[in-house]
Scaffold this active site. Structure first.
Site, mmCIF file in Angstrom:
data_model
loop_
_atom_site.group_PDB
_atom_site.id
_atom_site.type_symbol
_atom_site.label_atom_id
_atom_site.label_comp_id
_atom_site.label_asym_id
_atom_site.label_seq_id
_atom_site.Cartn_x
_atom_site.Cartn_y
_atom_site.Cartn_z
ATOM 1 N N CYS A 1 0.865 -1.162 0.000
ATOM 2 C CA CYS A 1 0.000 0.000 0.000
ATOM 3 C C CYS A 1 0.907 1.219 0.000
ATOM 4 O O CYS A 1 2.122 1.092 0.146
ATOM 5 C CB CYS A 1 -0.832 0.006 1.272
ATOM 6 S SG CYS A 1 -1.673 -1.561 1.570
ATOM 7 N N ARG B 1 1.005 1.735 -5.962
ATOM 8 C CA ARG B 1 1.229 0.686 -4.957
ATOM 9 C C ARG B 1 -0.055 -0.020 -4.563
ATOM 10 O O ARG B 1 -0.043 -0.950 -3.756
ATOM 11 C CB ARG B 1 1.858 1.303 -3.705
ATOM 12 C CG ARG B 1 3.169 1.970 -3.960
ATOM 13 C CD ARG B 1 3.614 2.732 -2.751
ATOM 14 N NE ARG B 1 4.220 1.854 -1.772
ATOM 15 C CZ ARG B 1 5.507 1.593 -1.704
ATOM 16 N NH1 ARG B 1 6.332 2.143 -2.544
ATOM 17 N NH2 ARG B 1 5.974 0.793 -0.783
ATOM 18 N N TRP C 1 -3.803 -1.808 -1.226
ATOM 19 C CA TRP C 1 -3.840 -3.020 -2.040
ATOM 20 C C TRP C 1 -4.211 -4.130 -1.069
ATOM 21 O O TRP C 1 -3.458 -4.442 -0.151
ATOM 22 C CB TRP C 1 -2.481 -3.282 -2.683
ATOM 23 C CG TRP C 1 -2.475 -4.468 -3.573
ATOM 24 C CD1 TRP C 1 -2.950 -4.534 -4.853
ATOM 25 C CD2 TRP C 1 -1.963 -5.775 -3.274
ATOM 26 N NE1 TRP C 1 -2.766 -5.799 -5.360
ATOM 27 C CE2 TRP C 1 -2.165 -6.586 -4.418
ATOM 28 C CE3 TRP C 1 -1.366 -6.347 -2.159
ATOM 29 C CZ2 TRP C 1 -1.778 -7.924 -4.469
ATOM 30 C CZ3 TRP C 1 -0.981 -7.679 -2.209
ATOM 31 C CH2 TRP C 1 -1.194 -8.450 -3.364
ATOM 32 N N ASN D 1 1.268 -0.390 6.050
ATOM 33 C CA ASN D 1 1.671 -1.108 4.841
ATOM 34 C C ASN D 1 2.457 -2.327 5.295
ATOM 35 O O ASN D 1 3.358 -2.203 6.117
ATOM 36 C CB ASN D 1 2.546 -0.186 3.976
ATOM 37 C CG ASN D 1 3.199 -0.929 2.830
ATOM 38 O OD1 ASN D 1 2.658 -1.913 2.338
ATOM 39 N ND2 ASN D 1 4.355 -0.464 2.405
ATOM 40 N N GLY D 2 2.100 -3.504 4.769
ATOM 41 C CA GLY D 2 2.798 -4.726 5.160
ATOM 42 C C GLY D 2 1.814 -5.775 5.627
ATOM 43 O O GLY D 2 0.608 -5.675 5.356
ATOM 44 N N GLU E 1 7.287 -13.953 -20.554
ATOM 45 C CA GLU E 1 6.976 -12.534 -20.385
ATOM 46 C C GLU E 1 5.727 -12.156 -21.201
ATOM 47 O O GLU E 1 4.886 -11.381 -20.737
ATOM 48 C CB GLU E 1 8.197 -11.684 -20.789
ATOM 49 C CG GLU E 1 8.027 -10.185 -20.727
ATOM 50 C CD GLU E 1 7.625 -9.637 -19.363
ATOM 51 O OE1 GLU E 1 7.687 -10.356 -18.360
ATOM 52 O OE2 GLU E 1 7.206 -8.465 -19.321
ATOM 53 N N LYS F 1 2.317 -10.649 -19.613
ATOM 54 C CA LYS F 1 1.713 -9.378 -20.050
ATOM 55 C C LYS F 1 0.246 -9.593 -20.388
ATOM 56 O O LYS F 1 -0.615 -8.825 -19.994
ATOM 57 C CB LYS F 1 2.398 -8.800 -21.297
ATOM 58 C CG LYS F 1 3.732 -8.139 -21.131
ATOM 59 C CD LYS F 1 3.738 -6.865 -20.343
ATOM 60 C CE LYS F 1 3.866 -7.072 -18.887
ATOM 61 N NZ LYS F 1 5.091 -7.394 -18.244
ATOM 62 N N GLU G 1 -1.863 -10.235 -17.268
ATOM 63 C CA GLU G 1 -1.925 -9.065 -16.383
ATOM 64 C C GLU G 1 -2.986 -8.064 -16.827
ATOM 65 O O GLU G 1 -3.745 -7.563 -16.012
ATOM 66 C CB GLU G 1 -0.570 -8.324 -16.379
ATOM 67 C CG GLU G 1 0.463 -8.898 -15.450
ATOM 68 C CD GLU G 1 1.794 -8.144 -15.519
ATOM 69 O OE1 GLU G 1 2.325 -7.781 -14.483
ATOM 70 O OE2 GLU G 1 2.303 -7.917 -16.641
ATOM 71 N N HIS H 1 4.562 -32.551 -23.314
ATOM 72 C CA HIS H 1 4.511 -33.128 -21.971
ATOM 73 C C HIS H 1 3.331 -32.585 -21.158
ATOM 74 O O HIS H 1 3.378 -32.574 -19.930
ATOM 75 C CB HIS H 1 5.826 -32.859 -21.236
ATOM 76 C CG HIS H 1 6.997 -33.502 -21.898
ATOM 77 N ND1 HIS H 1 7.124 -34.861 -22.023
ATOM 78 C CD2 HIS H 1 8.073 -32.966 -22.526
ATOM 79 C CE1 HIS H 1 8.247 -35.140 -22.663
ATOM 80 N NE2 HIS H 1 8.830 -34.001 -23.000
ATOM 81 N N LYS I 1 1.982 -2.068 -8.494
ATOM 82 C CA LYS I 1 3.293 -1.973 -9.137
ATOM 83 C C LYS I 1 4.450 -2.337 -8.210
ATOM 84 O O LYS I 1 5.396 -2.985 -8.615
ATOM 85 C CB LYS I 1 3.476 -0.549 -9.656
ATOM 86 C CG LYS I 1 4.729 -0.367 -10.432
ATOM 87 C CD LYS I 1 4.458 0.185 -11.809
ATOM 88 C CE LYS I 1 5.618 0.019 -12.722
ATOM 89 N NZ LYS I 1 5.607 -1.248 -13.441
HETATM 90 C C1 G6P Z 1 4.857 -6.462 -9.549
HETATM 91 C C2 G6P Z 1 4.661 -5.687 -10.838
HETATM 92 C C3 G6P Z 1 5.442 -6.365 -11.961
HETATM 93 C C4 G6P Z 1 6.913 -6.472 -11.573
HETATM 94 C C5 G6P Z 1 7.088 -7.210 -10.239
HETATM 95 C C6 G6P Z 1 8.510 -7.107 -9.730
HETATM 96 O O1 G6P Z 1 4.250 -7.690 -9.648
HETATM 97 O O2 G6P Z 1 3.298 -5.616 -11.169
HETATM 98 O O3 G6P Z 1 5.316 -5.597 -13.136
HETATM 99 O O4 G6P Z 1 7.598 -7.150 -12.565
HETATM 100 O O5 G6P Z 1 6.250 -6.609 -9.242
HETATM 101 O O6 G6P Z 1 8.774 -5.767 -9.437
HETATM 102 P P1 G6P Z 1 10.197 -5.095 -9.397
HETATM 103 O O7 G6P Z 1 9.904 -3.659 -9.108
HETATM 104 O O8 G6P Z 1 10.952 -5.760 -8.291
HETATM 105 O O9 G6P Z 1 10.819 -5.309 -10.718
#
Ligand code: G6P
Length: 608
Positions: free
Chosen positions: A2, A27, A75, A99-100, A481, A485, A488, A504, A603
């Site tokens: 958060c 966040r 969050w 936060n935490g 990746e 994407k 997400e 497999h 994020k």
């Molecule tokens: C979150 C974000 C991702 C990111 C990951 C790692 O899940 O939504 O986009 O890749 O954290 O974050 P960092 O800031 O450590 O690269």
């Protein structure tokens, strides 16, 4: 994870709180709230579900004002994203933001319930408010009260506290979750990150684990958990206050995808000179340290982990160095063997991802030769804790789905590969990589010309529920990746697979509705991937091939070939990820999802 912001000043701070929260919204954006101390020293709280903008409207209508306050954007971890679970949480004369995760909250809650405290939320955070209220009611010494509460908390926390009996004061404490104290002129702040502070002040100090701060407008008192006074000099950040705009793009993600050309170009220009790579680009004396490295442990999360996987392919191909790439949440909890002369590399866009930070702290207490951070955010926790630092300079990444951070990490990792190649078995390969890097900007430019085609292609994905991305070698992490994407931001279930693994298990999913995307840069693995795709075609699957190799395949209803510009073997991952990002973006646009702030995500993941 958060966002926390707080301000204490000689003038009204409610608008500052909203501005701070807006910068922290990446966040988490499930709910938002603020508490301020009114001029009669009463706590006034306002909370809402959803975004800070809604809070802003409600705050304006409420006419709540004050000179001391705390704010939070959530969050959800414990408890649904509803109003009752929104922060701040109050108890008697206390209001807190957290936060935490308080890991022993059930235990603490049971004790508080026995004492007669009533809980109005499902959060772990509310126990903090009641513990403080309990402790403050019994103990006249606020400092001792808060120390005794902090001692009871297990897990990670950054906390901001208002207490009606301590006017004009924000109390703050943390362990494992970042919290910074901003030092202004007649005005001080707390913030989860520096980015939210720089428009208010450039002077700040981090609050370290198990420290407690009493923050007034002209004064900050820091104490350890044992009650010892701590003296800490504030530092000045070099970070500029950047207001980030979409620059004419519809979404930050679209803008950030397009920024990749400049970011890669700038990285090349600033790190490559007439004789090749400049010395020590990974930090003072880094070349000498890298010369002695025999193993590398990469640790990261999400997109950054996928970058680490690419690096493992690259480095093992060109050197004698053995690499592992590991997800931070796994690494941090397991027993690891660290061979002599191992380099630990943390990769992180934000520099604040909790699992990566814990892994790094574990690494610091182990026998690594050195610790390198590849990170986008200067002065972040991860850069502060590392011996060597490479800043990726991708600029603020606002879209939750990471794009430009990934390519900026890849280019850094390719530089690292070149250095390690120089000291290892293949002394000439570095020159070939350099040649490929130099042509990369032109190749990227050509790749963006495919945007229209991909936009068209995206229409076929709108009603899909699943998708499969396949690659071999360094294209396998790109398949991962690509799938990340797509899921997400479009909420389509997608998997990335090493193409050879298809038979497999995942082959069982293939039917006439399943799109299977093959990533096939021209290399010695093309024929193998083609065979895997033939297995898909034989089962009526829809095949999309991205390749720069001239194929003799016939295009038809079920097989589409997207011809990529020709590129080098080493630079291919940076090139092939671009159409994958664009594909996700345009599918999300079709599906009208919230592209920059996808549901349930955030994020900077500052919880375990
Ligand atoms: C979150 C974000 C991702 C990111 C990951 C790692 O899940 O939504 O986009 O890749 O954290 O974050 P960092 O800031 O450590 O690269």
């Amino acid at each position: 994870m958060c966002g926390i912001f707080g301000a204490v000043s000689s003038s009204k701070i409610q608008n500052s709180l909203i501005e701070g929260l807006m910068k922290l919204e990446y966040r988490g954006y499930d709910s938002a709230g603020i508490s301020v101390l009114s001029n009669t020293n009463k706590i006034k709280r306002i909370r809402c579900i959803g975004k800070v903008n809604e809070l802003k409207k409600q705050l304006k209508a409420s006419k709540i004002v004050g000179e001391c306050g705390i704010a939070h954007t959530r969050w959800a971890t414990h408890g649904e994203p509803n109003l009752k679970n929104s922060h701040p949480h109050n108890s008697n004369k206390i209001s807190i933001v957290h936060n935490g995760i308080i890991e022993n909250s059930d235990e603490l809650k049971a004790k508080l319930l026995k004492k007669g405290f009533k809980f109005s939320s499902d959060t772990d955070s509310e126990v903090i408010a009641h513990l403080l209220a309990d402790s403050f009611s019994k103990n006249n010494n606020t400092k001792n009260s808060i120390r005794s509460v902090v001692k009871q908390l297990e897990g990670s926390f950054a906390i901001g506290i208002l207490f009606e009996d301590m006017p004009d004061t924000i109390i703050a404490a943390c362990n494992g979750s970042p919290l910074l104290i901003g030092i202004g002129d007649n005005c001080n702040f707390i913030s989860s990150d520096l980015h939210a502070l720089t428009s208010k002040t450039k002077t700040y100090m981090p609050l370290n684990d198990y420290e407690i701060a009493f923050i007034k407008k002209n004064n900050v008192d820091l104490f350890s958990l044992t009650g010892k006074k701590i003296t800490r000099k504030a530092v000045k950040t070099k970070q500029k206050d950047k207001t980030v705009s979409k620059n004419g793009y519809k979404h930050f993600m679209q803008k950030e995808i397009h920024e990749q050309y400049d970011i890669v170009n700038d990285a090349i220009k600033s790190h490559i000179g007439a004789k090749g790579l400049l010395p020590n680009i990974f930090g003072p004396n880094s070349d000498n340290i890298l010369k002695t490295i025999k193993h590398i442990h990469f640790v990261a999360c999400g997109t950054s982990y996928n970058a680490a996987l690419v690096a493992k392919y690259w480095i093992e191909e060109v050197s004698d160095i053995m690499c592992t790439a590991e997800i931070a949440s796994e690494y941090r909890h397991r027993i690891t063997n660290i061979p002599k002369d191992t380099l630990f590399v943390a990769i992180s866009q934000s520099g604040e991802t909790a699992d990566t930070i814990y892994s790094l702290k574990k690494a610091k207490n182990s026998s690594y030769k050195s610790i390198l951070a590849i990170c986008n955010v200067p002065e972040s926790t991860i850069t502060r804790l590392s011996d060597l630092v490479y800043l990726t300079h991708a600029g603020p990444e606002i879209s939750v789905a990471s794009t430009k951070a990934f390519t900026s990490q890849l280019i850094a990792l390719l530089f690292l590969t070149m250095i390690l190649a120089k000291y290892s078995k293949n002394k000439t390969i570095g020159k070939s990589i350099l040649k490929q890097i130099k042509t990369l900007p032109t190749v990227l430019k050509k790749t963006f010309l495919l945007e229209k085609k991909i936009k068209e292609m995206a229409k076929n994905f709108k009603n899909k529920h699943h998708a499969l991305f396949l690659g071999r070698g360094a294209s396998y992490p790109i398949a991962l990746e690509a799938a990340l994407k797509l899921k997400e931001i479009t909420y389509i279930h997608a998997e990335g697979y090493a193409a050879g693994e298809l038979k497999h298990g995942p082959l069982a999913l293939v039917d006439k509705n399943l799109p299977v995307i093959g990533l096939m840069p021209e290399n010695n693995l093309v024929n193998q991937v083609l065979s895997n795709l033939a297995e898909v075609k034989a089962r009526q699957g829809l095949v999309y091939i991205f390749t720069n190799k001239k194929l003799k395949l016939k295009k038809n209803e079920k097989t589409k070939i997207i011809t990529m510009p020709s590129c080098g073997h080493f630079t291919a991952p940076l090139v092939y990820v671009i159409p994958m990002q664009l594909l996700s973006y345009y599918v999300a646009l079709q599906k009208k999802t919230n592209i920059d702030q996808p549901r349930n995500l955030a994020k900077s993941v500052t919880v375990e």
